[in-house]
Design a protein around this motif. Structure first.
Motif, PDB file in Angstrom:
ATOM      1  N   ARG A 197      40.889  43.572  19.929  1.00 20.89           N
ATOM      2  CA  ARG A 197      41.360  44.272  21.129  1.00 20.89           C
ATOM      3  C   ARG A 197      42.369  43.391  21.872  1.00 20.89           C
ATOM      4  N   LEU A 198      43.640  43.761  21.799  1.00 19.47           N
ATOM      5  CA  LEU A 198      44.718  43.035  22.460  1.00 19.47           C
ATOM      6  C   LEU A 198      45.066  43.729  23.774  1.00 19.47           C
ATOM      7  N   VAL A 199      45.553  42.940  24.752  1.00 17.27           N
ATOM      8  CA  VAL A 199      45.876  43.511  26.057  1.00 17.27           C
ATOM      9  C   VAL A 199      47.042  42.759  26.697  1.00 17.27           C
ATOM     10  N   HIS A 200      47.797  43.488  27.501  1.00 18.26           N
ATOM     11  CA  HIS A 200      48.853  42.891  28.330  1.00 18.26           C
ATOM     12  C   HIS A 200      48.809  43.560  29.694  1.00 18.26           C
ATOM     13  N   SER A 201      48.964  42.765  30.737  1.00 14.35           N
ATOM     14  CA  SER A 201      49.075  43.326  32.088  1.00 14.35           C
ATOM     15  C   SER A 201      50.291  42.721  32.766  1.00 14.35           C
ATOM     16  N   LYS A 253      48.307  52.238  29.654  1.00 12.41           N
ATOM     17  CA  LYS A 253      47.310  52.727  30.589  1.00 12.41           C
ATOM     18  C   LYS A 253      47.785  52.564  32.025  1.00 12.41           C
ATOM     19  N   ASP A 254      47.168  53.301  32.925  1.00 19.31           N
ATOM     20  CA  ASP A 254      47.494  53.169  34.341  1.00 19.31           C
ATOM     21  C   ASP A 254      47.077  51.783  34.846  1.00 19.31           C
ATOM     22  N   PRO A 255      47.850  51.195  35.755  1.00 23.38           N
ATOM     23  CA  PRO A 255      47.452  49.890  36.296  1.00 23.38           C
ATOM     24  C   PRO A 255      46.155  50.006  37.092  1.00 23.38           C
ATOM     25  N   VAL A 256      45.449  48.893  37.177  1.00 24.38           N
ATOM     26  CA  VAL A 256      44.210  48.856  37.965  1.00 24.38           C
ATOM     27  C   VAL A 256      44.432  47.959  39.173  1.00 24.38           C
ATOM     28  N   PRO A 257      43.700  48.179  40.275  1.00 21.93           N
ATOM     29  CA  PRO A 257      43.819  47.282  41.435  1.00 21.93           C
ATOM     30  C   PRO A 257      43.515  45.852  41.029  1.00 21.93           C
ATOM     31  N   TYR A 258      44.168  44.893  41.700  1.00 20.61           N
ATOM     32  CA  TYR A 258      44.026  43.503  41.286  1.00 20.61           C
ATOM     33  C   TYR A 258      42.575  43.045  41.321  1.00 20.61           C
ATOM     34  N   GLU A 259      41.807  43.525  42.301  1.00 15.27           N
ATOM     35  CA  GLU A 259      40.412  43.102  42.386  1.00 15.27           C
ATOM     36  C   GLU A 259      39.579  43.598  41.197  1.00 15.27           C
ATOM     37  N   GLU A 260      40.103  44.566  40.446  1.00 13.37           N
ATOM     38  CA  GLU A 260      39.403  45.065  39.269  1.00 13.37           C
ATOM     39  C   GLU A 260      40.004  44.543  37.968  1.00 13.37           C
ATOM     40  N   LEU A 261      41.095  43.795  38.059  1.00 11.22           N
ATOM     41  CA  LEU A 261      41.842  43.438  36.854  1.00 11.22           C
ATOM     42  C   LEU A 261      41.046  42.531  35.918  1.00 11.22           C
ATOM     43  N   LEU A 265      40.143  43.255  32.042  1.00 11.67           N
ATOM     44  CA  LEU A 265      40.607  42.409  30.943  1.00 11.67           C
ATOM     45  C   LEU A 265      39.450  41.824  30.144  1.00 11.67           C
ATOM     46  N   HIS A 266      38.326  41.628  30.804  1.00  6.68           N
ATOM     47  CA  HIS A 266      37.166  41.005  30.159  1.00  6.68           C
ATOM     48  C   HIS A 266      36.683  41.788  28.944  1.00  6.68           C
ATOM     49  N   GLY A 267      37.002  43.057  28.886  1.00  6.00           N
ATOM     50  CA  GLY A 267      36.588  43.884  27.757  1.00  6.00           C
ATOM     51  C   GLY A 267      37.469  43.736  26.526  1.00  6.00           C
ATOM     52  N   TYR A 268      38.441  42.816  26.557  1.00  9.11           N
ATOM     53  CA  TYR A 268      39.361  42.630  25.431  1.00  9.11           C
ATOM     54  C   TYR A 268      39.122  41.270  24.774  1.00  9.11           C
ATOM     55  N   ASP A 269      39.929  40.986  23.760  1.00  7.61           N
ATOM     56  CA  ASP A 269      39.786  39.746  22.999  1.00  7.61           C
ATOM     57  C   ASP A 269      40.952  38.782  23.192  1.00  7.61           C
ATOM     58  N   VAL A 270      42.180  39.296  23.211  1.00  6.21           N
ATOM     59  CA  VAL A 270      43.374  38.446  23.253  1.00  6.21           C
ATOM     60  C   VAL A 270      44.354  39.010  24.275  1.00  6.21           C
ATOM     61  N   ILE A 290      48.648  34.447  32.613  1.00  8.86           N
ATOM     62  CA  ILE A 290      48.010  33.482  31.716  1.00  8.86           C
ATOM     63  C   ILE A 290      46.679  33.034  32.307  1.00  8.86           C
ATOM     64  N   PHE A 291      46.656  32.813  33.610  1.00  6.32           N
ATOM     65  CA  PHE A 291      45.417  32.396  34.272  1.00  6.32           C
ATOM     66  C   PHE A 291      44.441  33.570  34.409  1.00  6.32           C
ATOM     67  N   ASP A 292      44.978  34.786  34.535  1.00  2.84           N
ATOM     68  CA  ASP A 292      44.110  35.970  34.485  1.00  2.84           C
ATOM     69  C   ASP A 292      43.385  36.041  33.147  1.00  2.84           C
ATOM     70  N   TYR A 293      44.121  35.806  32.065  1.00  4.77           N
ATOM     71  CA  TYR A 293      43.510  35.858  30.745  1.00  4.77           C
ATOM     72  C   TYR A 293      42.410  34.806  30.598  1.00  4.77           C
ATOM     73  N   VAL A 294      42.643  33.619  31.154  1.00 11.25           N
ATOM     74  CA  VAL A 294      41.619  32.568  31.085  1.00 11.25           C
ATOM     75  C   VAL A 294      40.362  33.000  31.830  1.00 11.25           C
ATOM     76  N   GLN A 295      40.519  33.511  33.047  1.00 12.17           N
ATOM     77  CA  GLN A 295      39.339  33.914  33.817  1.00 12.17           C
ATOM     78  C   GLN A 295      38.616  35.095  33.160  1.00 12.17           C
ATOM     79  N   ALA A 296      39.349  35.918  32.427  1.00 22.74           N
ATOM     80  CA  ALA A 296      38.723  37.021  31.691  1.00 22.74           C
ATOM     81  C   ALA A 296      38.103  36.552  30.380  1.00 22.74           C
ATOM     82  N   ARG A 297      38.229  35.240  30.085  1.00 21.26           N
ATOM     83  CA  ARG A 297      37.653  34.616  28.885  1.00 21.26           C
ATOM     84  C   ARG A 297      38.242  35.198  27.606  1.00 21.26           C
TER      85      ARG A 297
END
Length: 374
Positions: A197-201, A253-261, A265-270, A290-297
């Motif tokens: 599961r790949l993702v970009h925001s 997909k539609d953007p999500v509010p930052y507090e939900e981002l 993202l946590h539901g993805y892999d890369v 990049i830091f969002d991706y880190v916090q989403a593990r």
């Protein structure tokens, strides 16, 4: 006992400005914080100076720029002129001035203990791919740095090379670095999905060539790619929608509010990001995603942008393409396997504290503390 007063000033919509919101959250427990910017007052401040919505901060008269009457151009800016007229001088103990265009006004307001400037990106070369920018705007912004930023008590910027460029080009001395890190999230890495599961925001801006990321994943077996895009209107966004619709594994997909981002993202892999070096800031970018991706593990897959690549290598966060073309990204994604991705996700988990906003904001705390806690 009266606490020191701090004005945080940004010509941006404060509620949507993640970097400025981090400053506000950092300093409201310590000082009496007043904010100045567009929109409603942020939570926790003692007062707010709202910039009228009809006044546009990036509206400089072209005529004085053409004849290099820069001082006249700056002080006639609608927002600068309004705030100069309505805000009293000598009211605050210190001012934190965000971005280059607030600095002259911050100095004019004469805070009792000084001004800290957070320059964010490298302003003079922001749009250097545009000939008109280089001819008229770049000299004006360079003048602002020499005229106003040099007089600040302390300075920070958003990435190491950008800070070094400011210091070397304009003789600013030490320029600290506060990266656009994400607040720490208490999460665990999820197991690797099948398909991967790949993702970009991020923003749907033509200069970012998001179509290259879509083309890199399109038709690849064993992976899906979801994009959460802001600025989701206009011809470019429609082009991206059409491109994604022509694939069987890419979805916009539609953007999500930052507090939900981060939770999303946590539901993805890369997390994926490829950014062509079309200007100085893009070349040396170290973006918040990049830091969002880190916090989403998540694991991370990027183009070979130097600042991002160094971070990924240092913490073993993911893979780096050989170049900036869609084929380069496609090749590096094709080589991923579940075992690798699981390792990268664990590396993000191990680095999450060190790369959190709470850890990386220390230069702001030190700079403002040097002014207000003495």
């Amino acid at each position: 006992m009266t606490r020191p007063s701090l004005l945080i000033m940004s010509f941006s919509p404060l509620q949507a400005d993640a970097r400025v919101l981090k400053q506000i959250r950092l300093f409201t427990p310590l000082y009496d914080v007043t904010t100045c910017g567009y929109g409603e007052a942020p939570e926790g401040v003692v007062a707010h100076v709202r910039i009228p919505d009809h006044l546009k901060a990036w509206k400089y008269d072209g005529k004085p720029l053409r004849v290099r009457a820069y001082r006249w151009a700056y002080w006639k800016n609608p927002v600068v002129a309004h705030l100069r007229r309505t805000m009293p001088r000598g009211t605050f103990d210190a001012i934190l001035a965000d971005d280059i265009d607030t600095v002259g006004l911050a100095l004019h307001l004469a805070p009792r203990r000084g001004v800290h400037v957070d320059l964010h990106e490298y302003a003079p070369r922001m749009n250097e791919h545009l000939p008109a920018w280089n001819r008229w705007v770049r000299p004006f912004l360079s003048w602002m740095v020499r005229r106003y930023v040099r007089r600040a008590d302390s300075i920070t910027a958003v990435a190491p090379h950008i800070a070094q460029e400011y210091a070397a080009r304009f003789g600013l001395g030490t320029v600290g670095v506060v990266v656009n890190a994400t607040p720490y999230h208490e999460l665990e890495p999820t197991s690797v999905g099948e398909p991967l599961r790949l993702v970009h925001s991020g923003a749907a801006r033509p200069a970012r060539r998001i179509e290259d990321m879509i083309e890199a994943v399109a038709g690849q077996e064993g992976m899906i790619f979801d994009l959460y895009l802001t600025q989701n209107t206009g011809p470019y966004y429609e082009k991206l929608q059409e491109l994604a619709a022509s694939t069987d594994n890419v979805t916009i997909k539609d953007p999500v509010p930052y507090e939900e981002l981060i939770g999303t993202l946590h539901g993805y892999d890369v997390g994926v990001f490829s950014l062509p070096p079309t200007n100085f800031n893009y070349e040396w970018a170290l973006p918040n995603k990049i830091f969002d991706y880190v916090q989403a593990r998540l694991g991370i897959a990027i183009s070979p942008s130097p600042e991002m690549a160094q971070l990924v290598r240092e913490h073993d966060l993911g893979v780096i393409a050989e170049g900036f073309a869609a084929t380069d990204l496609r090749d590096v994604l094709r080589g991923l396997d579940a075992q690798q991705v699981a390792r990268f996700k664990e590396s993000s988990h191990a680095a999450a504290h060190a790369l959190s906003a709470e850890r990386t904001m220390e230069p702001w705390r030190e700079a403002i503390g040097a002014l207000l806690d003495r």
